[in-house]
Design a protein around this motif. Structure first.
Motif, PDB file in Angstrom:
ATOM      1  N   ILE A 122     -17.066   2.022  10.896  1.00 54.22           N
ATOM      2  CA  ILE A 122     -16.523   2.413   9.585  1.00 54.22           C
ATOM      3  C   ILE A 122     -17.295   3.604   9.033  1.00 54.22           C
ATOM      4  CG2 ILE A 122     -16.400   1.681   7.162  1.00 54.22           C
ATOM      5  CD1 ILE A 122     -15.644  -1.116   8.210  1.00 54.22           C
ATOM      6  N   ARG A 123     -18.619   3.507   9.102  1.00 57.97           N
ATOM      7  CA  ARG A 123     -19.438   4.620   8.610  1.00 57.97           C
ATOM      8  C   ARG A 123     -19.290   5.858   9.504  1.00 57.97           C
ATOM      9  NH1 ARG A 123     -19.198   2.629   4.200  1.00 57.97           N
ATOM     10  NH2 ARG A 123     -20.884   1.418   3.241  1.00 57.97           N
ATOM     11  N   LYS A 124     -19.199   5.641  10.798  1.00 62.84           N
ATOM     12  CA  LYS A 124     -19.027   6.763  11.722  1.00 62.84           C
ATOM     13  C   LYS A 124     -17.726   7.495  11.445  1.00 62.84           C
ATOM     14  CE  LYS A 124     -19.138   7.863  16.670  1.00 62.84           C
ATOM     15  NZ  LYS A 124     -19.231   7.298  18.048  1.00 62.84           N
ATOM     16  N   GLY A 125     -16.707   6.760  10.996  1.00 64.39           N
ATOM     17  CA  GLY A 125     -15.408   7.362  10.701  1.00 64.39           C
ATOM     18  C   GLY A 125     -15.349   8.051   9.346  1.00 64.39           C
ATOM     19  N   GLY A 126     -16.456   8.015   8.617  1.00 60.62           N
ATOM     20  CA  GLY A 126     -16.506   8.732   7.345  1.00 60.62           C
ATOM     21  C   GLY A 126     -16.186   7.906   6.117  1.00 60.62           C
ATOM     22  N   GLN A 127     -15.899   6.613   6.298  1.00 52.55           N
ATOM     23  CA  GLN A 127     -15.612   5.746   5.146  1.00 52.55           C
ATOM     24  C   GLN A 127     -16.912   5.433   4.412  1.00 52.55           C
ATOM     25  OE1 GLN A 127     -12.557   4.416   4.262  1.00 52.55           O
ATOM     26  NE2 GLN A 127     -11.283   4.871   6.034  1.00 52.55           N
ATOM     27  N   GLN A 128     -16.914   5.612   3.088  1.00 57.23           N
ATOM     28  CA  GLN A 128     -18.145   5.476   2.306  1.00 57.23           C
ATOM     29  C   GLN A 128     -18.137   4.292   1.338  1.00 57.23           C
ATOM     30  OE1 GLN A 128     -20.852   7.393   2.878  1.00 57.23           O
ATOM     31  NE2 GLN A 128     -19.624   8.261   4.547  1.00 57.23           N
ATOM     32  N   ALA A 129     -17.050   3.520   1.307  1.00 57.36           N
ATOM     33  CA  ALA A 129     -16.961   2.412   0.346  1.00 57.36           C
ATOM     34  C   ALA A 129     -18.017   1.346   0.648  1.00 57.36           C
ATOM     35  CB  ALA A 129     -15.563   1.796   0.397  1.00 57.36           C
ATOM     36  N   PRO A 130     -18.432   0.590  -0.369  1.00 58.69           N
ATOM     37  CA  PRO A 130     -19.419  -0.477  -0.153  1.00 58.69           C
ATOM     38  C   PRO A 130     -18.921  -1.516   0.857  1.00 58.69           C
ATOM     39  CG  PRO A 130     -19.093  -0.059  -2.493  1.00 58.69           C
ATOM     40  CD  PRO A 130     -18.022   0.703  -1.778  1.00 58.69           C
ATOM     41  N   ALA A 183       0.834  -1.211   0.000  1.00 57.94           N
ATOM     42  CA  ALA A 183       0.000   0.000   0.000  1.00 57.94           C
ATOM     43  C   ALA A 183       0.866   1.258   0.000  1.00 57.94           C
ATOM     44  CB  ALA A 183      -0.935  -0.008   1.201  1.00 57.94           C
ATOM     45  N   ASP A 184       1.945   1.231   0.791  1.00 57.08           N
ATOM     46  CA  ASP A 184       2.859   2.380   0.833  1.00 57.08           C
ATOM     47  C   ASP A 184       3.515   2.604  -0.530  1.00 57.08           C
ATOM     48  OD1 ASP A 184       2.245   2.771   3.466  1.00 57.08           O
ATOM     49  OD2 ASP A 184       4.058   1.810   4.249  1.00 57.08           O
ATOM     50  N   GLU A 212       3.619   6.053  -5.495  1.00 57.53           N
ATOM     51  CA  GLU A 212       3.468   6.267  -6.927  1.00 57.53           C
ATOM     52  C   GLU A 212       2.276   7.177  -7.224  1.00 57.53           C
ATOM     53  OE1 GLU A 212       3.093   2.374  -8.510  1.00 57.53           O
ATOM     54  OE2 GLU A 212       5.156   1.804  -8.063  1.00 57.53           O
ATOM     55  N   ASN A 213       1.800   7.854  -6.161  1.00 55.20           N
ATOM     56  CA  ASN A 213       0.690   8.810  -6.282  1.00 55.20           C
ATOM     57  C   ASN A 213      -0.604   8.168  -6.768  1.00 55.20           C
ATOM     58  OD1 ASN A 213       2.226  11.087  -5.480  1.00 55.20           O
ATOM     59  ND2 ASN A 213       3.133  11.179  -7.521  1.00 55.20           N
ATOM     60  N   LYS A 214      -0.831   6.907  -6.332  1.00 55.47           N
ATOM     61  CA  LYS A 214      -2.091   6.240  -6.641  1.00 55.47           C
ATOM     62  C   LYS A 214      -2.948   6.282  -5.381  1.00 55.47           C
ATOM     63  CE  LYS A 214      -0.161   3.125 -10.074  1.00 55.47           C
ATOM     64  NZ  LYS A 214       0.055   1.724 -10.468  1.00 55.47           N
ATOM     65  N   ARG A 215      -4.182   6.703  -5.532  1.00 52.03           N
ATOM     66  CA  ARG A 215      -5.062   6.830  -4.381  1.00 52.03           C
ATOM     67  C   ARG A 215      -5.337   5.460  -3.776  1.00 52.03           C
ATOM     68  NH1 ARG A 215      -8.707  11.035  -3.961  1.00 52.03           N
ATOM     69  NH2 ARG A 215     -10.403   9.549  -3.652  1.00 52.03           N
ATOM     70  N   PHE A 218      -5.939  -0.056  10.646  1.00 55.26           N
ATOM     71  CA  PHE A 218      -5.600   0.096   9.234  1.00 55.26           C
ATOM     72  C   PHE A 218      -6.294   1.321   8.638  1.00 55.26           C
ATOM     73  CE2 PHE A 218      -6.302  -0.795   4.713  1.00 55.26           C
ATOM     74  CZ  PHE A 218      -5.012  -1.077   4.306  1.00 55.26           C
ATOM     75  N   LEU A 219      -7.523   1.565   9.061  1.00 52.42           N
ATOM     76  CA  LEU A 219      -8.307   2.665   8.506  1.00 52.42           C
ATOM     77  C   LEU A 219      -7.837   4.040   8.985  1.00 52.42           C
ATOM     78  CD1 LEU A 219     -11.907   1.163   8.620  1.00 52.42           C
ATOM     79  CD2 LEU A 219     -10.311   1.270   6.710  1.00 52.42           C
ATOM     80  N   GLU A 220      -6.933   4.059   9.954  1.00 51.99           N
ATOM     81  CA  GLU A 220      -6.380   5.339  10.389  1.00 51.99           C
ATOM     82  C   GLU A 220      -5.571   6.003   9.268  1.00 51.99           C
ATOM     83  OE1 GLU A 220      -4.126   4.567  13.876  1.00 51.99           O
ATOM     84  OE2 GLU A 220      -5.866   4.072  15.132  1.00 51.99           O
ATOM     85  N   THR A 221      -5.051   5.182   8.355  1.00 50.12           N
ATOM     86  CA  THR A 221      -4.185   5.725   7.296  1.00 50.12           C
ATOM     87  C   THR A 221      -4.608   5.313   5.887  1.00 50.12           C
ATOM     88  OG1 THR A 221      -2.682   3.846   7.638  1.00 50.12           O
ATOM     89  CG2 THR A 221      -2.146   5.905   8.782  1.00 50.12           C
ATOM     90  N   HIS A 222      -5.715   4.577   5.764  1.00 45.20           N
ATOM     91  CA  HIS A 222      -6.123   4.096   4.448  1.00 45.20           C
ATOM     92  C   HIS A 222      -7.620   4.273   4.226  1.00 45.20           C
ATOM     93  CE1 HIS A 222      -2.308   2.022   5.174  1.00 45.20           C
ATOM     94  NE2 HIS A 222      -2.179   1.977   3.871  1.00 45.20           N
TER      95      HIS A 222
END
Length: 264
Positions: A209-217, A131-132, A137-140, A182-186
């Motif tokens: 996950i939703r409370k933390g603002g993550q919106q992925a399915p 992931a790093d 390589e500037n990939k989201r 893991f979600l603290e940085t990804h």
């Protein structure tokens, strides 16, 4: 190149600074041993459990010996010692008609849990490194990461193998707490969450996950797609279900759908 010091930080890998002195070829061979260990753990666990289920202690000793050999190669010496102690103890017990079967099963459960933990810890180092690299390589990260959470390493390995063909990194963790770290940085593009996990259920994790603002399915893993589970899944932000035992074709179809990839 994988950060060697991150491997040295894993408590179950008893690595010293000799790993820093390895040349690139030696270190590559060592990391390949780690990958082989990760891939072998589910089958080794099944072999140990099957031997005890049938009370075939000779087969159990043989399976433990194979695990011991792997642990020695990756320098997980404390776990290797534990497996050797079990082997020596069992050799004595096999001459006793009153085998303490429950104790042996308890020892096996603790040992396999430690194996799974080590496997997950190593995977986290490997996948974080990947992931790093992608971020460098500037990939989201939210375009390239699938986060799978299950307390059973067997299912995580199946998912990881199933999703290898996709242009995504599948990060596997075995608890809600590890997922939140893991979600603290990804920001993953997709979540696959087991529902029934100790400590924090998949529903509870989805809520955080939703409370933390993550919106992925979010796709839930379950062996019990009851009406109540379906209602809870959607209430906690879920999008779909994958029913265990895992059907690889169905998994790929659903994952492709939610990632916006064309069907095969």
């Amino acid at each position: 190149m994988l950060d060697r010091k991150k491997l040295m930080d894993l408590p179950q890998l008893m690595l010293d600074e000799s790993i820093l002195a390895m040349d690139n070829d030696q270190f590559f061979k060592y990391t390949q041993l780690l990958v082989m260990f990760i891939d072998a753990v589910p089958a080794q666990e099944e072999s140990l459990k099957a031997a005890l289920d049938s009370q075939n202690y000779v087969s159990y000793i043989e399976s433990l010996a194979a695990v011991w050999d792997t642990l020695v190669k990756i320098q997980a010496h404390d776990l290797a010692r534990q497996s050797l102690e079990q082997i020596e103890g069992l050799k004595k017990l096999t001459h006793d008609k009153n085998l303490a079967h429950e104790k042996i099963v308890g020892d096996m459960n603790r040992f396999t849990a430690a194996l799974s933990t080590l496997s997950i810890d190593i995977q986290m180092v490997l996948y974080r490194e990947e992931a790093d690299r992608l971020e460098g390589e500037n990939k989201r990260s939210n375009e390239k990461v699938i986060l799978a959470v299950d307390d059973a390493s067997f299912f995580l390995t199946m998912l990881s193998n199933c999703l290898k063909q996709l242009p995504f990194t599948t990060v596997c963790v075995n608890s809600g707490a590890a997922a939140l770290r893991f979600l603290e940085t990804h920001t993953p593009a997709l979540f696959i969450l087991d529902i029934e996990m100790p400590g924090m259920s998949g529903f509870e994790l989805a809520h955080l996950i939703r409370k933390g603002g993550q919106q992925a399915p979010i796709i839930f893993l379950t062996a019990n797609a009851t009406k109540d589970n379906v209602q809870k899944a959607f209430a906690s932000g879920g999008s779909d279900f994958i029913v265990k035992p895992i059907n690889t074709g169905l998994v790929l179809s659903k994952v492709r759908q939610y990632l916006g990839l064309p069907p095969q």
